[in-house]
Design a protein around this motif. Sequence first.
Motif, PDB file in Angstrom:
ATOM      1  N   THR A 328     -33.263  18.300  -1.167  1.00  0.00           N
ATOM      2  CA  THR A 328     -34.160  17.382  -0.398  1.00  0.00           C
ATOM      3  C   THR A 328     -35.125  18.275   0.589  1.00  0.00           C
ATOM      4  OG1 THR A 328     -32.736  15.523  -0.226  1.00  0.00           O
ATOM      5  CG2 THR A 328     -34.728  15.823   1.437  1.00  0.00           C
ATOM      6  N   ARG A 329     -34.550  19.338   1.013  1.00  0.00           N
ATOM      7  CA  ARG A 329     -35.146  20.837   1.534  1.00  0.00           C
ATOM      8  C   ARG A 329     -34.586  22.063   1.089  1.00  0.00           C
ATOM      9  NH1 ARG A 329     -37.966  17.317   3.178  1.00  0.00           N
ATOM     10  NH2 ARG A 329     -38.746  16.712   5.077  1.00  0.00           N
ATOM     11  N   ILE A 330     -35.798  22.853   0.556  1.00  0.00           N
ATOM     12  CA  ILE A 330     -35.234  24.152   0.021  1.00  0.00           C
ATOM     13  C   ILE A 330     -36.094  25.261   0.610  1.00  0.00           C
ATOM     14  CG2 ILE A 330     -34.378  23.250  -2.230  1.00  0.00           C
ATOM     15  CD1 ILE A 330     -37.335  24.011  -3.152  1.00  0.00           C
ATOM     16  N   PHE A 331     -35.605  26.306   0.762  1.00  0.00           N
ATOM     17  CA  PHE A 331     -36.054  27.682   1.032  1.00  0.00           C
ATOM     18  C   PHE A 331     -36.724  28.238   0.154  1.00  0.00           C
ATOM     19  CE2 PHE A 331     -33.594  26.187   4.574  1.00  0.00           C
ATOM     20  CZ  PHE A 331     -34.137  26.847   5.614  1.00  0.00           C
ATOM     21  N   MET A 332     -37.915  28.179  -0.343  1.00  0.00           N
ATOM     22  CA  MET A 332     -38.858  29.082  -1.284  1.00  0.00           C
ATOM     23  C   MET A 332     -40.342  29.525  -0.487  1.00  0.00           C
ATOM     24  SD  MET A 332     -37.247  29.220  -4.325  1.00  0.00           S
ATOM     25  CE  MET A 332     -38.540  29.516  -5.669  1.00  0.00           C
ATOM     26  N   PRO A 333     -40.827  30.299  -1.149  1.00  0.00           N
ATOM     27  CA  PRO A 333     -42.068  30.972  -0.561  1.00  0.00           C
ATOM     28  C   PRO A 333     -43.117  30.055  -0.283  1.00  0.00           C
ATOM     29  CG  PRO A 333     -41.164  32.434  -2.167  1.00  0.00           C
ATOM     30  CD  PRO A 333     -40.418  31.364  -2.245  1.00  0.00           C
ATOM     31  N   ASN A 334     -43.140  29.070  -1.026  1.00  0.00           N
ATOM     32  CA  ASN A 334     -44.373  27.991  -0.953  1.00  0.00           C
ATOM     33  C   ASN A 334     -43.891  26.826  -0.080  1.00  0.00           C
ATOM     34  OD1 ASN A 334     -42.451  27.027  -2.816  1.00  0.00           O
ATOM     35  ND2 ASN A 334     -43.932  25.854  -3.869  1.00  0.00           N
ATOM     36  N   GLU A 335     -42.854  26.640   0.460  1.00  0.00           N
ATOM     37  CA  GLU A 335     -42.327  25.655   1.358  1.00  0.00           C
ATOM     38  C   GLU A 335     -43.094  25.751   2.673  1.00  0.00           C
ATOM     39  OE1 GLU A 335     -40.663  22.940   0.438  1.00  0.00           O
ATOM     40  OE2 GLU A 335     -40.547  23.575  -1.719  1.00  0.00           O
ATOM     41  N   THR A 336     -43.756  24.831   3.001  1.00  0.00           N
ATOM     42  CA  THR A 336     -44.285  24.615   4.432  1.00  0.00           C
ATOM     43  C   THR A 336     -43.753  23.667   5.537  1.00  0.00           C
ATOM     44  OG1 THR A 336     -45.698  22.782   3.759  1.00  0.00           O
ATOM     45  CG2 THR A 336     -46.355  25.197   3.536  1.00  0.00           C
ATOM     46  N   TRP A 337     -42.525  23.113   5.465  1.00  0.00           N
ATOM     47  CA  TRP A 337     -41.914  22.316   6.229  1.00  0.00           C
ATOM     48  C   TRP A 337     -41.141  23.020   7.297  1.00  0.00           C
ATOM     49  CZ3 TRP A 337     -36.725  22.928   6.512  1.00  0.00           C
ATOM     50  CH2 TRP A 337     -35.973  23.509   5.360  1.00  0.00           C
ATOM     51  N   ALA A 338     -41.120  22.424   8.522  1.00  0.00           N
ATOM     52  CA  ALA A 338     -40.443  23.032   9.669  1.00  0.00           C
ATOM     53  C   ALA A 338     -38.801  22.653   9.912  1.00  0.00           C
ATOM     54  CB  ALA A 338     -41.405  22.795  10.874  1.00  0.00           C
ATOM     55  N   LEU A 339     -38.285  23.618  10.185  1.00  0.00           N
ATOM     56  CA  LEU A 339     -36.678  23.244  10.700  1.00  0.00           C
ATOM     57  C   LEU A 339     -36.667  22.423  11.980  1.00  0.00           C
ATOM     58  CD1 LEU A 339     -36.435  25.928   8.775  1.00  0.00           C
ATOM     59  CD2 LEU A 339     -34.444  26.168   9.839  1.00  0.00           C
ATOM     60  N   GLU A 340     -35.814  21.490  11.923  1.00  0.00           N
ATOM     61  CA  GLU A 340     -35.517  20.632  13.142  1.00  0.00           C
ATOM     62  C   GLU A 340     -33.971  20.768  13.462  1.00  0.00           C
ATOM     63  OE1 GLU A 340     -37.226  16.685  12.841  1.00  0.00           O
ATOM     64  OE2 GLU A 340     -38.001  17.256  10.951  1.00  0.00           O
ATOM     65  N   PRO A 341     -33.851  20.497  14.708  1.00  0.00           N
ATOM     66  CA  PRO A 341     -32.548  20.507  15.240  1.00  0.00           C
ATOM     67  C   PRO A 341     -31.554  19.538  14.642  1.00  0.00           C
ATOM     68  CG  PRO A 341     -34.002  20.270  17.231  1.00  0.00           C
ATOM     69  CD  PRO A 341     -34.740  20.223  15.842  1.00  0.00           C
ATOM     70  N   ASN A 342     -30.240  19.907  14.352  1.00  0.00           N
ATOM     71  CA  ASN A 342     -29.162  19.282  13.511  1.00  0.00           C
ATOM     72  C   ASN A 342     -29.448  18.884  12.030  1.00  0.00           C
ATOM     73  OD1 ASN A 342     -27.866  18.553  15.831  1.00  0.00           O
ATOM     74  ND2 ASN A 342     -29.031  17.035  16.350  1.00  0.00           N
ATOM     75  N   MET A 343     -30.418  19.946  11.478  1.00  0.00           N
ATOM     76  CA  MET A 343     -30.468  20.009  10.040  1.00  0.00           C
ATOM     77  C   MET A 343     -29.137  21.074   9.775  1.00  0.00           C
ATOM     78  SD  MET A 343     -34.304  20.493   8.952  1.00  0.00           S
ATOM     79  CE  MET A 343     -35.579  18.891   8.817  1.00  0.00           C
ATOM     80  N   VAL A 344     -28.695  20.971   8.625  1.00  0.00           N
ATOM     81  CA  VAL A 344     -27.650  21.674   7.982  1.00  0.00           C
ATOM     82  C   VAL A 344     -27.900  22.396   6.702  1.00  0.00           C
ATOM     83  CG1 VAL A 344     -25.246  22.103   7.673  1.00  0.00           C
ATOM     84  CG2 VAL A 344     -25.851  20.619   9.481  1.00  0.00           C
ATOM     85  N   PHE A 345     -27.581  23.690   6.420  1.00  0.00           N
ATOM     86  CA  PHE A 345     -27.956  24.272   5.174  1.00  0.00           C
ATOM     87  C   PHE A 345     -27.111  25.137   4.584  1.00  0.00           C
ATOM     88  CE2 PHE A 345     -32.090  23.670   7.567  1.00  0.00           C
ATOM     89  CZ  PHE A 345     -32.724  22.714   6.667  1.00  0.00           C
ATOM     90  N   HIS A 346     -27.071  25.332   3.344  1.00  0.00           N
ATOM     91  CA  HIS A 346     -26.193  26.352   2.840  1.00  0.00           C
ATOM     92  C   HIS A 346     -27.394  27.470   2.404  1.00  0.00           C
ATOM     93  CE1 HIS A 346     -23.970  27.759  -1.028  1.00  0.00           C
ATOM     94  NE2 HIS A 346     -23.285  28.267   0.085  1.00  0.00           N
ATOM     95  N   VAL A 347     -26.877  28.656   3.012  1.00  0.00           N
ATOM     96  CA  VAL A 347     -27.760  29.698   2.896  1.00  0.00           C
ATOM     97  C   VAL A 347     -27.170  30.724   1.813  1.00  0.00           C
ATOM     98  CG1 VAL A 347     -28.689  31.922   3.941  1.00  0.00           C
ATOM     99  CG2 VAL A 347     -28.763  29.415   5.370  1.00  0.00           C
ATOM    100  N   ILE A 348     -27.582  31.183   0.649  1.00  0.00           N
ATOM    101  CA  ILE A 348     -27.102  32.159  -0.139  1.00  0.00           C
ATOM    102  C   ILE A 348     -27.880  32.877  -0.722  1.00  0.00           C
ATOM    103  CG2 ILE A 348     -27.473  30.417  -1.801  1.00  0.00           C
ATOM    104  CD1 ILE A 348     -24.688  31.350  -3.127  1.00  0.00           C
ATOM    105  N   HIS A 349     -27.388  34.361  -0.766  1.00  0.00           N
ATOM    106  CA  HIS A 349     -27.999  35.365  -1.260  1.00  0.00           C
ATOM    107  C   HIS A 349     -26.944  36.299  -2.077  1.00  0.00           C
ATOM    108  CE1 HIS A 349     -30.209  34.623   2.651  1.00  0.00           C
ATOM    109  NE2 HIS A 349     -31.232  34.519   1.585  1.00  0.00           N
ATOM    110  N   TYR A 350     -27.587  36.833  -3.025  1.00  0.00           N
ATOM    111  CA  TYR A 350     -26.562  37.578  -3.944  1.00  0.00           C
ATOM    112  C   TYR A 350     -27.182  38.546  -4.635  1.00  0.00           C
ATOM    113  CZ  TYR A 350     -27.667  34.213  -7.600  1.00  0.00           C
ATOM    114  OH  TYR A 350     -28.025  33.516  -8.502  1.00  0.00           O
ATOM    115  N   SER A 351     -26.603  39.733  -5.095  1.00  0.00           N
ATOM    116  CA  SER A 351     -27.211  40.587  -6.032  1.00  0.00           C
ATOM    117  C   SER A 351     -25.904  41.286  -6.767  1.00  0.00           C
ATOM    118  CB  SER A 351     -27.634  41.775  -5.020  1.00  0.00           C
ATOM    119  OG  SER A 351     -28.050  42.995  -5.919  1.00  0.00           O
TER     120      SER A 351
END
Length: 380
Positions: A328-351
């Motif tokens: 429903t909410r993703i982090f990509m370079p073209n995303e313009t939505w703002a974070l709000e309190p009490n949102m929860v995310f899975h943050v994942i980076h790998y190499s």
Amino acid sequence: MTSGAGGVQSLLPFDRAEFRGRVARVLSEVTARGAGLLLVDQIDSLAYLTGYSHSGARYQAALISPSGAVTLLVRSADQVGARRQAAADAFVTFDDHEDEIALLARLIRDSGEPVLAVETDSHFLTIQRYERIQAEMPGLTFVDFGKVIWEHRLIKSPAEIEALRRACAIADAAVQAGTDAISVGRSEREPAIATYREAIKLGADNGRVAVFGYGSTVANMHGRLGERIMQAGELYFIEAVPQVNGYSGRIARPMAVGHVSDRHRRIADRIVQIQDEFIAAMVPGAISGEIDRVARETMLREGLKKTYPQVSAYTLGYHAVPRTSDHTRIFMPNETWALEPNMVFHVIHYSEGMPFSETVLVTENGPVRLTQTPREIAVR
């Protein structure tokens, strides 16, 4: 066919008042869109508004009236569980030889409401089922209610956050158990067995509690376990995804079998540094695309990734079939939505097959990691 709540002991995941509040907020949008009745059939949405979830083997749904009364259409074989799980006012059941869509159309007709709001993004309201309802009730008007409930689910209540905290504690323990089962000469399946055993023992209520990678599959974040024997110098990873009341905590960590090369340790340490900057930027009002670039541009510039087609973080909360993740909410370079309190995310980076991920809660005072496992590559 039977109806009525009956005298079955309730096992609701949250207080009835929480469900009533959710229904009332969603109904205000039903009214604003000119509809009088809401049809809910995505399992995620059913669970959010009533507490009830099912396997998806047969079509099941809720009808919510303008007064907020909830009627559940339930498979007879599932009714005992439904009556225990659901904050509903009435239950209508069908046996497996019966036509549940014809029964649904009758319930809609009996409501007397001429305008029906439907989740047009539902995996369960197929074209065939939609056309069946149309054929049964040619005078019925449909209103698009797609994405609405998903949007309401973005801001987590204190009870939901507590479920996520519990799931994260299980995820931490499960990853630790899996890590401790890694050793030269052991089967690549042994860490999986240990991870699952620990998660189930601690209360995970889902069957798929982790994703694993080893050897040739380690670079594929959704690879499958094989029959290999772990060899010194190879990499392994565990991504634990246990659920509590359907709410998923998630964490990923890389491991090295026997020893880790200096190069892999440097890469792992750098991923953590970049991710720390990413998480620190997750404050209320921050723009998702700008946060994404903190990690994406740095990893590409430093050669940690040759390409970066995937999201760097996504929504966490309740998960049900057929979806294993919520975008429903993703982090990509073209995303313009703002974070709000009490949102929860899975943050994942790998190499190079070494993932680091955290479950992160956005608060008024900034980001909080709900997962607590040490942020390093483990060597076993």
